[in-house]
Design an enzyme around this catalytic site. Structure first.
Site, PDB file in Angstrom:
ATOM      1  N   ASN A  35      -2.127 -10.529   8.509  1.00 20.13           N
ATOM      2  CA  ASN A  35      -3.128  -9.791   8.544  1.00 20.13           C
ATOM      3  C   ASN A  35      -4.409 -10.375   7.861  1.00 20.13           C
ATOM      4  O   ASN A  35      -4.483 -10.708   6.656  1.00 20.13           O
ATOM      5  CB  ASN A  35      -2.824  -8.735   8.139  1.00 20.13           C
ATOM      6  CG  ASN A  35      -3.899  -7.118   7.360  1.00 20.13           C
ATOM      7  OD1 ASN A  35      -3.744  -6.900   8.864  1.00 20.13           O
ATOM      8  ND2 ASN A  35      -4.384  -7.001   6.628  1.00 20.13           N
ATOM      9  N   GLU A  36      -5.591  -9.814   8.702  1.00 14.77           N
ATOM     10  CA  GLU A  36      -7.079 -10.187   8.523  1.00 14.77           C
ATOM     11  C   GLU A  36      -7.061 -11.107   7.675  1.00 14.77           C
ATOM     12  O   GLU A  36      -7.602 -11.275   6.378  1.00 14.77           O
ATOM     13  CB  GLU A  36      -7.443  -9.486   7.991  1.00 14.77           C
ATOM     14  CG  GLU A  36      -7.522  -8.092   8.577  1.00 14.77           C
ATOM     15  CD  GLU A  36      -8.088  -7.031   8.256  1.00 14.77           C
ATOM     16  OE1 GLU A  36      -8.616  -6.580   7.230  1.00 14.77           O
ATOM     17  OE2 GLU A  36      -8.451  -5.870   9.474  1.00 14.77           O
ATOM     18  N   HIS A  70       0.504  -8.868   4.484  1.00 15.50           N
ATOM     19  CA  HIS A  70      -0.383  -8.870   4.604  1.00 15.50           C
ATOM     20  C   HIS A  70      -1.333  -8.547   2.908  1.00 15.50           C
ATOM     21  O   HIS A  70      -0.961  -7.332   2.072  1.00 15.50           O
ATOM     22  CB  HIS A  70       0.011  -6.776   4.763  1.00 15.50           C
ATOM     23  CG  HIS A  70      -0.753  -6.062   5.412  1.00 15.50           C
ATOM     24  ND1 HIS A  70      -1.028  -5.108   6.558  1.00 15.50           N
ATOM     25  CD2 HIS A  70      -2.257  -5.847   4.548  1.00 15.50           C
ATOM     26  CE1 HIS A  70      -2.187  -4.755   6.326  1.00 15.50           C
ATOM     27  NE2 HIS A  70      -2.850  -4.950   5.773  1.00 15.50           N
ATOM     28  N   GLN A  87       1.064  -1.254  -0.170  1.00  8.97           N
ATOM     29  CA  GLN A  87       0.122  -0.106  -0.037  1.00  8.97           C
ATOM     30  C   GLN A  87       0.874   1.176  -0.142  1.00  8.97           C
ATOM     31  O   GLN A  87       0.665   2.282  -0.131  1.00  8.97           O
ATOM     32  CB  GLN A  87      -0.675   0.023   1.136  1.00  8.97           C
ATOM     33  CG  GLN A  87      -2.418  -0.980   1.452  1.00  8.97           C
ATOM     34  CD  GLN A  87      -3.066  -1.323   2.220  1.00  8.97           C
ATOM     35  OE1 GLN A  87      -2.694  -1.825   3.325  1.00  8.97           O
ATOM     36  NE2 GLN A  87      -4.208  -0.266   1.959  1.00  8.97           N
TER      37      GLN A  87
HETATM   38  C1  FCB Z   1      -7.342  -3.237   6.624  1.00 11.00           C
HETATM   39  C2  FCB Z   1      -6.211  -3.781   5.926  1.00 11.00           C
HETATM   40  C3  FCB Z   1      -5.413  -2.418   5.286  1.00 11.00           C
HETATM   41  C4  FCB Z   1      -6.432  -1.777   5.771  1.00 11.00           C
HETATM   42  C5  FCB Z   1      -7.469  -1.118   5.902  1.00 11.00           C
HETATM   43  C6  FCB Z   1      -8.150   0.122   5.684  1.00 11.00           C
HETATM   44  O1  FCB Z   1      -8.353  -4.140   6.202  1.00 11.00           O
HETATM   45  O2  FCB Z   1      -6.193  -4.776   6.545  1.00 11.00           O
HETATM   46  O3  FCB Z   1      -4.442  -2.866   4.968  1.00 11.00           O
HETATM   47  O4  FCB Z   1      -7.091  -1.314   4.467  1.00 11.00           O
HETATM   48  O5  FCB Z   1      -8.553  -1.849   6.256  1.00 11.00           O
END
Ligand code: FCB
Length: 431
Positions: A179-180, A135, A41
């Site tokens: 990440n998520e 990520h 990003q």
């Molecule tokens: C999350 C992501 C991050 C960013 C935020 C707004 O889902 O982990 O990279 O995009 O949202």
């Protein structure tokens, strides 16, 4: 495409334990106050990544390509200096697998050194480096051979984690494998079901990427409903964590999850179904972890038969969107109750082109975090998303989550008033 991503579109488609600093119980300076970024990003020209390719192919569902992003590949020292100048004590960033292993089995020592320098600079600056190993992006070759669905994906991820850990684990304060990884699991509880047209557009983009790689597949976690990839990801979390721990056993390792503050209205059955599918497998995979990363951007109202609209009594922002900064408190409480783990808030923030909205949001969100800490929940820190206005996945550069604005042509960084509000609060808490 889900997590590839504006969160909403995403959903539409588809240490730690070492010392466990506890807010309001341990010396305040132990609490991590930080800002977060992610490689793809902000760095720019991440040309060997799966998502870079998806941005370029025709058709694509990306609003625009990431291009130079914030040029943080070159300007990372400036970013670290801003975090320090704000008086924070932690910086979360990610290392890009596609740079470190651009071709399967070929590792770039130069990029390992690059990220190790960021870790070192954080340390020299008095900042705890919180490092995310994955990520969202993976190397293009990894997606083209089947991504997380390939039987050897967990082993490949572990090998990459081992290389990264050997290059920099000594300096890292907290490591996040993923990440998520749960973001793209859609289900009947979600308000953002992709319609047939959106699904077809994503499919066409992915097919074009496969073709560009000369493959019959292009598999990535945030390419729609991630459900078939989850078993591989869960295994990869464990193999990745073990690889990191094998290098440095006392390094706190966890993963971060997208957790909304779920409120059930009119019966709990659907909420329970969401928790079973969306969170619990990850809690189980993280059973031996040192902490859990919680990332919250919204509250979700779930009824007996499906998601519900936000109640009319909810405070609203100027554009009519719900204003619920205290949602982070609810998700922390749920995550801790379900896992017993120390919680690190690895992301929380607001998309606001009017920075005054962020300035209002930050103290309210932090108050909710602190209230949870006062109730005895071990909270390791609060890491705001994001340090910079950056490339927000599917939505391109339009969203504004940053504490710092970035000129799209000169890359000049300008600290926003909301960052000063955050800095002043942190100063007060560190005293
Ligand atoms: C999350 C992501 C991050 C960013 C935020 C707004 O889902 O982990 O990279 O995009 O949202």
């Amino acid at each position: 495409m889900a997590g590839v991503i504006d969160r909403r579109q995403a959903l539409a488609l588809g240490a730690a334990a070492m010392a466990t600093p506890v807010l309001a119980r341990t010396p305040r300076s132990d609490f991590l106050w930080g800002a977060a970024t992610a490689g793809h990003q902000i760095e720019g020209n991440n040309v060997n990544a799966d998502i870079w390719l998806l941005e370029q192919v025709k058709p694509t569902v990306f609003a625009e390509p990431s291009g130079d992003a914030c040029d943080s590949l070159n300007r990372w020292a400036e970013d670290v200096a801003i975090v320090k100048a704000l008086g924070l004590n932690a910086y979360r960033f990610s290392v890009e697998w596609a740079r470190i292993e651009p071709v399967q089995g070929r590792f770039s020592q130069a990029y390992l050194d690059h990220y190790a320098r960021i870790v070192d600079r954080c340390r020299v600056s008095g900042l705890a480096p919180i490092v995310t190993f994955n990520h969202f992006t993976t190397p293009r070759w990894f997606a083209a051979r089947g991504g997380w669905e390939a039987a050897d994906a967990p082993a490949l991820f572990a090998r990459y984690c081992d290389r990264v850990a050997r290059a920099m684990a000594g300096g890292i304060s907290h490591a996040l494998t993923f990440n998520e990884p749960n973001l793209s699991i859609s289900g009947p509880w979600s308000r953002f079901q992709p319609d047939a047209k959106a699904r077809a557009a994503t499919r066409a983009m992915i097919d074009a990427a496969a073709k560009a790689c000369g493959s019959d597949r292009f598999s990535l976690l945030n390419g729609g409903d991630a459900t078939p990839m989850i078993p591989g990801v869960l295994r990869a979390h464990r193999t990745g964590r073990d690889a990191i721990k094998a290098v440095r056993g006392d390094l706190p390792v966890g993963l971060s999850l997208a957790i909304s503050d779920d409120v059930s209205i009119d019966g709990d059955a659907l909420l329970a179904a969401k928790r079973r599918a969306h969170y619990e497998p990850f809690f189980e995979a993280g059973r031996d972890d040192d902490f859990l990363g919680v990332q919250t951007y919204e509250r979700t109202y779930i009824g007996r038969a499906g998601p519900l609209d936000t109640p009319p009594t909810t405070p609203r922002r100027a554009d009519g969107k719900p204003y619920e900064p205290e949602a982070i408190g609810g998700s922390i409480r749920y995550a801790h109750k379900a896992t017993g783990k120390p919680i690190l808030v690895t992301e929380n923030g607001i998309d606001a082109s009017d920075d005054a909205e962020r300035a209002r949001f930050i103290p309210a969100a932090i108050a909710a975090v602190q209230a949870a800490g006062r109730d005895g929940i071990p909270i390791l820190g609060y890491i705001h998303w994001s340090l910079l206005d950056n490339f927000e996945w599917l939505s391109g550069y339009k969203p504004r989550y940053g504490l710092v604005a970035v000129d799209r042509t000169t890359f000049k960084r300008t600290v926003k008033p909301s960052a000063r509000v955050y800095a002043a609060l942190v100063r007060k808490h560190m005293r």
